[in-house]
Design a protein around this motif. Structure first.
Motif, mmCIF file in Angstrom:
data_model
loop_
_atom_site.group_PDB
_atom_site.id
_atom_site.type_symbol
_atom_site.label_atom_id
_atom_site.label_comp_id
_atom_site.label_asym_id
_atom_site.label_seq_id
_atom_site.Cartn_x
_atom_site.Cartn_y
_atom_site.Cartn_z
ATOM 1 N N THR A 217 -83.600 50.708 -37.267
ATOM 2 C CA THR A 217 -82.478 49.880 -37.696
ATOM 3 C C THR A 217 -81.931 49.138 -36.488
ATOM 4 O O THR A 217 -81.703 49.732 -35.437
ATOM 5 C CB THR A 217 -81.371 50.747 -38.320
ATOM 6 N N ALA A 218 -81.731 47.849 -36.649
ATOM 7 C CA ALA A 218 -81.239 47.023 -35.541
ATOM 8 C C ALA A 218 -79.764 47.270 -35.283
ATOM 9 O O ALA A 218 -78.977 47.508 -36.198
ATOM 10 C CB ALA A 218 -81.459 45.543 -35.853
ATOM 11 N N GLN A 219 -79.405 47.199 -34.027
ATOM 12 C CA GLN A 219 -78.010 47.183 -33.589
ATOM 13 C C GLN A 219 -77.683 45.719 -33.326
ATOM 14 O O GLN A 219 -78.266 45.100 -32.446
ATOM 15 C CB GLN A 219 -77.860 47.999 -32.306
ATOM 16 N N TRP A 220 -76.773 45.153 -34.110
ATOM 17 C CA TRP A 220 -76.372 43.750 -33.937
ATOM 18 C C TRP A 220 -75.196 43.689 -32.971
ATOM 19 O O TRP A 220 -74.200 44.379 -33.161
ATOM 20 C CB TRP A 220 -75.961 43.144 -35.279
ATOM 21 N N TYR A 221 -75.321 42.853 -31.941
ATOM 22 C CA TYR A 221 -74.245 42.675 -30.970
ATOM 23 C C TYR A 221 -73.459 41.399 -31.243
ATOM 24 O O TYR A 221 -72.253 41.365 -31.019
ATOM 25 C CB TYR A 221 -74.800 42.675 -29.545
ATOM 26 N N THR A 222 -74.144 40.371 -31.695
ATOM 27 C CA THR A 222 -73.533 39.125 -32.157
ATOM 28 C C THR A 222 -74.428 38.602 -33.272
ATOM 29 O O THR A 222 -75.504 39.168 -33.529
ATOM 30 C CB THR A 222 -73.449 38.039 -31.044
ATOM 31 N N GLU A 223 -74.047 37.515 -33.907
ATOM 32 C CA GLU A 223 -74.907 36.946 -34.948
ATOM 33 C C GLU A 223 -76.194 36.359 -34.364
ATOM 34 O O GLU A 223 -77.136 36.058 -35.090
ATOM 35 C CB GLU A 223 -74.166 35.879 -35.748
ATOM 36 N N ASP A 224 -76.262 36.233 -33.042
ATOM 37 C CA ASP A 224 -77.419 35.663 -32.365
ATOM 38 C C ASP A 224 -78.224 36.665 -31.551
ATOM 39 O O ASP A 224 -79.170 36.287 -30.860
ATOM 40 C CB ASP A 224 -76.969 34.533 -31.417
ATOM 41 N N ALA B 211 -85.578 43.425 -28.151
ATOM 42 C CA ALA B 211 -84.390 42.583 -28.295
ATOM 43 C C ALA B 211 -84.818 41.303 -29.002
ATOM 44 O O ALA B 211 -85.885 40.758 -28.726
ATOM 45 C CB ALA B 211 -83.807 42.260 -26.923
ATOM 46 N N ILE B 212 -83.991 40.828 -29.907
ATOM 47 C CA ILE B 212 -84.292 39.607 -30.648
ATOM 48 C C ILE B 212 -83.080 38.704 -30.554
ATOM 49 O O ILE B 212 -81.967 39.100 -30.903
ATOM 50 C CB ILE B 212 -84.644 39.909 -32.122
#
Length: 131
Positions: free
Chosen positions: A27-34, A46-47
């Motif tokens: 499961t991804a950890q989102w730091y910002t919408e980008d 990292a994406i």
């Protein structure tokens, strides 16, 4: 020195993150919408969206996928993974094949055209190498 992450840049971050979540089961950890990260035991993927590249300066080229680098994951059974992956990946480059160096490999592309290899060591030498 320790390699800690691999960063990919994509036009459609939502699609790419969802693809990797399904493909590698994290499961991804989102730091910002980008920007998001998928962290496993040995590395973080990292994406970032193309917008993040502007933070590095104006000399940025748009990513069009990479055919000279392969992102590799060792899996328990590549043939079982193939049955699962063929419903997720639209571009199977090579079905499971035993390579001369002793790994059984499945090669496919992510939505941006980056190559991914799922492999299982099958020869005595390859099994020993990864033990």
């Amino acid at each position: 020195m320790k390699l800690t992450s691999l960063r990919m840049i994509t036009k459609d971050i939502q699609q790419t993150v969802e693809f990797y979540e399904k493909t590698i089961g994290l499961t991804a950890q989102w730091y910002t919408e980008d920007f998001a990260e998928l962290s496993g035991d040995s590395i973080t993927i990292a994406i970032g969206s193309t917008r993040t590249m502007k933070l590095f300066g104006e000399n940025f080229r748009e990513s069009t996928g990479n055919k000279s680098t392969i992102i590799e994951f060792r899996v328990a059974n590549v043939d079982e993974e193939y049955e699962r992956i063929k419903s997720i990946a639209s571009d199977i480059v090579q079905e499971p094949t035993t390579m001369p160096w002793g790994n059984r490999s499945l090669l496919f592309s992510d939505p941006d055209g980056n190559l991914i290899n799922f492999f299982t060591p099958v020869s005595v030498e390859a099994i020993k190498k990864f033990s």
